[in-house]
Design an enzyme around this catalytic site. Structure first.
Site, PDB file in Angstrom:
ATOM      1  CB  SER A  49      -0.923   0.022   1.208  1.00  0.00           C
ATOM      2  OG  SER A  49      -2.022  -0.811   0.970  1.00  0.00           O
ATOM      3  CE  LYS A  56      -3.580   0.555  -1.427  1.00  0.00           C
ATOM      4  NZ  LYS A  56      -4.356  -0.079  -0.356  1.00  0.00           N
ATOM      5  CE1 TYR A 112      -4.643  -1.227  -4.795  1.00  0.00           C
ATOM      6  CE2 TYR A 112      -5.090  -3.585  -4.810  1.00  0.00           C
ATOM      7  CZ  TYR A 112      -4.882  -2.418  -4.124  1.00  0.00           C
ATOM      8  OH  TYR A 112      -4.890  -2.426  -2.746  1.00  0.00           O
ATOM      9  CE1 TYR A 161      -4.520   1.195   4.374  1.00  0.00           C
ATOM     10  CE2 TYR A 161      -3.255   0.010   6.015  1.00  0.00           C
ATOM     11  CZ  TYR A 161      -3.419   0.443   4.732  1.00  0.00           C
ATOM     12  OH  TYR A 161      -2.489   0.132   3.812  1.00  0.00           O
ATOM     13  CB  VAL A 208      -0.103  -5.976   4.031  1.00  0.00           C
ATOM     14  CG1 VAL A 208      -1.383  -5.464   4.647  1.00  0.00           C
ATOM     15  CG2 VAL A 208      -0.229  -6.150   2.538  1.00  0.00           C
TER      16      VAL A 208
HETATM   17  N1  LIG Z   1      -2.617  -2.645   3.196  1.00  0.00           N
HETATM   18  C1  LIG Z   1      -2.050  -3.059   2.109  1.00  0.00           C
HETATM   19  O1  LIG Z   1      -0.847  -2.942   1.944  1.00  0.00           O
HETATM   20  C2  LIG Z   1      -2.953  -3.737   1.143  1.00  0.00           C
HETATM   21  C3  LIG Z   1      -2.374  -3.880  -0.245  1.00  0.00           C
HETATM   22  C4  LIG Z   1      -2.710  -5.199  -0.878  1.00  0.00           C
HETATM   23  N2  LIG Z   1      -2.175  -5.237  -2.210  1.00  0.00           N
HETATM   24  C5  LIG Z   1      -4.206  -5.417  -0.899  1.00  0.00           C
HETATM   25  O2  LIG Z   1      -4.856  -4.935  -1.784  1.00  0.00           O
HETATM   26  O3  LIG Z   1      -4.763  -6.055  -0.068  1.00  0.00           O
END
Ligand SMILES: NC(=O)CC[C@H](N)C(=O)O
Length: 295
Positions: free
Chosen positions: A50, A53, A177, A229, A247
């Site tokens: 993430s 992003k 993505y 989050y 993650v």
């Molecule tokens: N929190 C994350 O890093 C989520 C990214 C992961 N590629 C997902 O879509 O679940």
């Protein structure tokens, strides 16, 4: 950090990530002058997930400008990163660009008018440019692993498509993505790539402007309020810096005007944020008095 045994849990909903050794820990700090302090596994590439992003949001704002905010909100969600509940009551508009739904909508904007391969190339080249490192690549095994198992993200994308928030075929948007989430970078590369956010939108290596200072400031604001989050409030409380987690166990934190910090420890807490990464950042910012809220 190396000696601690409370390491959190490695993400396993993306099978390839569950194979990562949780004993690793790396950190890199780059100050305004470009001085680098780095330690531990700071040169091992990990799956940034993430954290990309931040880069896709920056790229999409450059492509479509503030029109982006017709598709994505700017409020913290208070829900897990992969939650679907708010979409039903909010006309399919994700709360912010850093939860999965929001990042998928942003990816869809980048994709519009391009082939998936071109859009992905655009994102990867942008990250390589920011990090000043053309060797940065996509970990294909991680991308394929998420393609096979990303049912929740598929649900989010289809749901948004039903509201007209996604324009492109869902498989195309998700393909881009999953692949940009699978970009692999080391702490050193990540701290380098984030520098424009700490220094008013200027790429310190080249002196070139990446974004207007106002845009850099606003991206930092979103990282502070939404970058972790439903753990964003706690991160602001403990660390006090704009930050974005992934993650894969990485966190990119911005000390505006001072430095960028990238940490990596693969074990996650309950909200899916790096457990030791957050603790390391908390200790470091406390010691240096770097919290944006005061010493
Ligand atoms: N929190 C994350 O890093 C989520 C990214 C992961 N590629 C997902 O879509 O679940």
């Amino acid at each position: 950090m190396r000696k601690r045994d409370d390491r959190g849990t490695v993400a396993d909903y993306i099978p390839e990530l569950s194979r990562v050794d949780p004993a690793q820990f790396g950190i890199a700090v780059i100050d305004e002058a470009g001085e680098i302090a780095a330690a531990g596994d700071c040169d091992i590439p990990f799956s940034v997930q993430s954290i990309t992003k931040v880069f896709t949001l920056t790229l999409a704002l450059g492509m479509v400008g503030d029109r982006l905010w017709q598709r994505v909100g700017r409020e913290p969600s208070g829900s897990p990163f992969n939650s679907i509940v708010q979409l039903e009551n909010e006309r399919g508009i994700p709360r912010n660009p850093f939860i999965n739904a929001g990042a998928i909508a942003v990816t869809d904007l980048i994709l519009s008018g391009h082939q998936p391969r071109e859009a992905l190339g655009e994102i990867l080249r942008f990250v390589q440019f920011l990090a000043d490192d053309p060797t940065i690549h996509i970990d294909k095994a991680v991308a394929a692993s998420e393609q096979r198992t990303g049912f929740r993200n598929r649900a989010l994308a289809n749901y948004m498509r039903s509201f007209g928030v996604i324009d492109n075929p869902v498989d195309f948007t998700l393909g881009v993505y999953f692949h940009h989430c699978a970009i692999a970078m080391s702490c050193r590369q990540l701290a380098m790539a984030g520098r424009f956010l700490a220094h008013g939108g200027i790429h310190p290596n080249t002196g070139r402007s990446v974004v207007h200072p106002e845009r850099a400031r606003r991206i930092n604001a979103l990282m502070l309020t939404c970058g972790h989050y439903d753990g964003s409030g706690d991160f602001a409380y403990r660390v006090g810096l704009p930050g974005k987690s992934g993650v894969g166990g990485g966190i990119l934190a911005i000390a505006p005007g001072k430095a960028t910090i990238a940490v990596w420890a693969p074990g996650l807490d309950a909200a899916g944020n790096s457990h030791l990464g957050r603790i390391a950042l908390e200790k470091l910012t406390k010691r240096l008095g770097w919290s944006i809220f005061g010493a």
